[in-house]
Motif scaffolding. Structure first.
Motif: not given
Length: 207
Positions: A28-35, A38-41, A46-47, A65-74
């Motif tokens: 599970q990727l947890r990113v806080k307080n980033q544009p 940056v979060w997408k990159q 990580t993906q 973001l999960a939908q945009e990059i095709g992650a497995d979930g949220v």
């Protein structure tokens, strides 16, 4: 939907790599307080790690973001998009987890159709802002008793300051598995620690 026994929460692809080397297959990727860019990159990097190891990638708090990059979930927190709304947005094939601190939270999430519940915190943890009241062993025992009494079968994952030494006792409450961050990420040998968690969970928690 088979929910992994060990969920690893991280902020970086480098940490995910070390954990996956040790056998972690649920990140599970947890990113806080980033544009967003940056979060997408970070998410894409990580993906790429997760795909090399055949691991699932869930994005914390960002269904878009999960939908945009095709992650497995949220994974959605209590102050984020409601789980039912995330399900409507992402569809049946996305894994959706939600955060709970009380039995009422678990009931609400189960009714919303989440695939698993992250219940905690077990004890104080500095990795989480605005921490909910800690549950301790007594809290988990009571909430899991209520789940059994009311027929709630959604997998419940313990989270919040959990160490390797806690796993056996937590199993006795009926938890499906555990989520950890610092216990692996801050270990001297993260890959080795990940393997120890997996062995302990496999030994004491029945799927």
């Amino acid at each position: 939907m088979k929910i992994n026994l060990l969920h690893y929460i991280t902020t970086s692809p480098e940490a995910a790599e070390l954990a996956c080397q040790g056998g972690v297959r649920w990140v599970q990727l947890r990113v806080k307080n980033q544009p967003y860019a940056v979060w997408k990159q970070i998410a894409l990097e990580t993906q790429a790690v997760c795909r090399r190891y055949g691991a699932m990638l869930l994005i914390n708090d960002n269904p878009r973001l999960a939908q945009e990059i095709g992650a497995d979930g949220v994974h959605v927190g209590q102050a984020d998009m409601p789980a039912a709304e995330a399900r409507a947005m992402l569809g049946a094939n996305f894994i959706i987890g939600g955060t709970a601190n009380t039995f009422a939270d678990v009931q609400r999430l189960a009714a919303a159709g989440v695939d698993y519940v992250g219940l905690g915190p077990f004890r104080f943890t500095p990795t989480k802002e605005n921490l909910s009241p800690t549950l301790g062993m007594a809290g988990y025992t009571e909430i899991m008793r209520q789940c059994e009494a009311t027929g709630i079968v959604v997998p419940v994952i313990g989270i919040g300051g959990i160490t390797l030494e806690d796993v056996a006792a937590l199993k006795s409450t009926g938890l499906h598995g555990v989520a950890v961050s610092s216990a692996i990420g801050n270990a001297k040998a993260p890959a080795k620690m990940a393997g120890l968690f997996i062995n302990e969970l496999s030994a004491v928690i029945s799927i």
